[in-house]
Enzyme design. Structure first.
Site, PDB file in Angstrom:
ATOM      1  N   ASP A  90       0.828  -1.198   0.000  1.00 16.83           N
ATOM      2  CA  ASP A  90       0.000   0.000   0.000  1.00 16.83           C
ATOM      3  C   ASP A  90       0.871   1.261   0.000  1.00 16.83           C
ATOM      4  OD1 ASP A  90      -2.453   1.352   0.016  1.00 16.83           O
ATOM      5  OD2 ASP A  90      -3.295   0.013   1.535  1.00 16.83           O
ATOM      6  N   ASP A 113     -10.839   2.511  -3.261  1.00 19.81           N
ATOM      7  CA  ASP A 113     -11.156   1.226  -2.630  1.00 19.81           C
ATOM      8  C   ASP A 113     -12.612   0.874  -2.914  1.00 19.81           C
ATOM      9  OD1 ASP A 113      -8.641   1.259  -1.574  1.00 19.81           O
ATOM     10  OD2 ASP A 113      -9.257   1.533   0.502  1.00 19.81           O
TER      11      ASP A 113
END
Length: 408
Positions: free
Chosen positions: A157, A221
C-alpha cells in the site's frame, strides 16, 4: 446500433511494457480479507470474523471444499492489521502473537500444504493505512523476513509515504523481491495515490509500474455498494486501446480494480453479474472478499462460471468500452453500453450492459455488417445461440448485463 466490426478491429493492441519474469502471466485469483473483515482485531467479541490465523485457515479450507479452488481461486491473502505495533528486539515485524499464535511461517506452510498461494500485505510508508508497521527504513530486512515466511504475493500500500519518493521506493522493493530467492508477485498502489491515477505525461507512472510491478491499484477502494462498484466500472471504461491505462495491461502486468463484492450484501443479482462480467473483460485480478459460508447459490454460480473466468484469464490485453449509447434510438430514457475484448483465439468477448435505472429493460443492438454472419455464445446461460447475419439485439434489465463470445 453500432458497426461492431469496425470497433472490434481496433481492439488488437500490443502491451507496451511488462515485468518480464514469467510471473502473473494471467490475472491472479483468490480470496482477500480486507473488504469483508477490514481491521477487526477484537477476537474475544468476534471470534469468527476477526483478523487471526483461523480466519485465513478457514478461507483455505472453504475455497477447497466449496469448489472455488477448482476453478482458479488459489490464493489466500492476509491484509492490514496482522502485526504488533512495535518491532521486536531484532527490528523485525512480528505477527500479533495472540491472533497468530502459530506464526506466519506456519500459516504459510498450511496454505502451501493445501496448494494455495500465500498472499500478504504491507505498506511502502512508515505505517500501514490501519496504523500498523510499514516498511519504510526497513526494506531489506522486512522483505527478507517475508520471504522467510514463504509469501507468494505482496500487496504494498501507499499510506504515510511521500509521493515524490514512491518511484524510488517501489523500485527498491521490486529489486529486493526479485533477489529474494522466491517468486513473489508484486502488487503496487502508487497510482492510486496520484491525482491523475498515474496517467499524466502519457502514462509515465503506469509505464514505470509495468516494469517493476505485476499488478497495481489505480483507483478508489471498493465498497459493498452499487454506488462504489459502478463508479469503479465507469472509471475503467476507456474507449481506446491507445489509452496509457489500457496499453500497459497484459501478461505480467495488470491493472487492479480491487475486490469482487459478489456474494456480499450490497449488490443485486444483476449488479453482481455486471461486476463479474466487466471485471473479467477488463482483465483485472479476481479476488473474492466475502464470508464463504454464506454465499448464495446464485452468487456462487456467478463466481464459479468457468467460461467467464476463462475470459479473465486469457492472455490478451484489457477490454474497452466500444459504444456508450447502444440502446435503441426509440428508448431515449435508457442507457445501453457495449464493451469488447479481443481474445487470443481470434474470437471476441462482448458485454452488453443496461446501466440505466428506468426500465424494465433496454434493447441493445449491435450491427456487425449487413452481410457478415457471426456465431454467438451466451456465457451466463452457457449455451450457443446460433448464427446471425448483420444485427443482434438483446433485452437487458436495469443494472444488468449479458456476456457473449462473438465468432466471426
Amino acid at each position: 446500433t453500432m458497426k461492431l466490426n469496425l470497433a472490434l478491429a481496433a481492439l488488437y493492441s500490443l502491451v507496451a511494457e511488462a515485468k518480464d519474469d514469467g510471473q502473473a502471466l494471467k490475472p491472479p485469483m483468490g480470496w482477500m480479507s480486507w473488504q469483508r473483515y477490514v481491521c477487526n482485531v477484537d477476537c474475544e467479541t468476534y471470534p469468527d470474523s476477526c483478523i487471526n490465523e483461523k480466519l485465513y485457515m478457514n478461507a483455505v479450507d472453504l475455497l477447497k471444499s466449496e469448489g472455488y479452488a477448482d476453478v482458479g481461486y488459489t490464493q489466500v491473502s492476509i491484509d492490514d492489521c496482522w502485526s504488533t505495533h512495535e518491532r521486536d528486539a531484532n527490528g523485525d515485524q512480528v505477527a500479533d502473537p495472540a491472533r497468530f499464535p502459530s506464526g506466519l511461517k506456519a500459516l504459510g506452510d498450511y496454505m502451501h500444504d493445501n496448494n494455495m498461494r500465500f498472499g500478504f500485505y504491507s505498506d511502502i510508508g512508515t505505517s500501514t493505512c490501519g496504523g500498523y508497521l510499514g516498511l519504510k527504513g526497513y526494506f531489506e530486512q522486512d522483505i527478507a523476513k517475508f520471504a522467510e515466511w514463504g509469501i507468494d504475493y505482496l500487496k504494498l500500500d501507499g499510506c504515510y509515504e511521500d509521493l515524490a519518493e514512491m518511484s524510488d521506493d517501489y523500485s527498491a522493493v521490486s529489486k529486493l523481491l526479485s533477489d529474494s530467492g522466491r517468486d513473489i508477485v508484486f502488487s503496487c498502489s502508487w497510482p492510486a495515490y496520484t491525482p491523475d491515477n498515474g496517467e499524466s505525461n502519457d502514462g509515465e507512472i503506469l509505464k514505470k509500474l509495468s516494469e517493476i510491478c505485476h499488478t497495481w491499484r489505480n483507483f478508489d477502494d471498493v465498497a459493498d455498494s452499487w454506488v462504489s462498484v459502478s463508479s469503479i466500472i465507469d472509471f475503467w471504461s476507456r474507449n481506446t486501446t491507445d489509452a496509457p491505462f489500457v496499453s500497459v495491461s497484459g501478461p505480467g502486468s495488470w491493472n487492479d480494480m480491487d475486490m469482487l463484492m459478489v456474494g456480499n450484501n450490497g449488490l443485486s443479482h444483476g449488479q453482481e453479474r455486471t461486476q463479474f462480467a466487466l471485471y473479467a473483460l477488463f482483465a483485472t485480478p479476481l479476488y473474492l472478499s466475502t464470508d464463504l459460508t454464506t454465499v448464495s447459490a446464485e452468487s456462487k454460480a456467478i463466481l464459479q462460471n468457468t467460461e467467464i473466468i476463462a475470459i479473465n484469464q486469457d492472455s490478451s490485453g484489457q477490454g474497452i468500452l466500444l459504444d456508450d449509447n447502444a440502446a435503441a434510438d426509440s428508448q431515449w430514457w435508457m442507457i445501453g453500453k457495449i464493451y469488447g475484448r479481443a481474445l487470443s483465439d481470434g474470437t471476441f468477448a462482448i458485454v452488453m450492459r443496461n446501466s440505466g435505472d428506468m426500465g424494465p429493460s433496454t434493447f441493445i443492438d449491435f450491427d456487425v455488417s449487413s452481410d457478415t454472419s457471426f456465431a454467438l455464445r451466451d456465457l451466463y446461460a452457457g449455451e450457443d445461440l446460433g448464427s446471425f447475419t448483420g444485427t443482434f439485439s438483446s433485452s437487458i434489465e436495469t443494472s444488468n448485463v449479458e456476456m457473449y463470445i462473438v465468432t466471426l
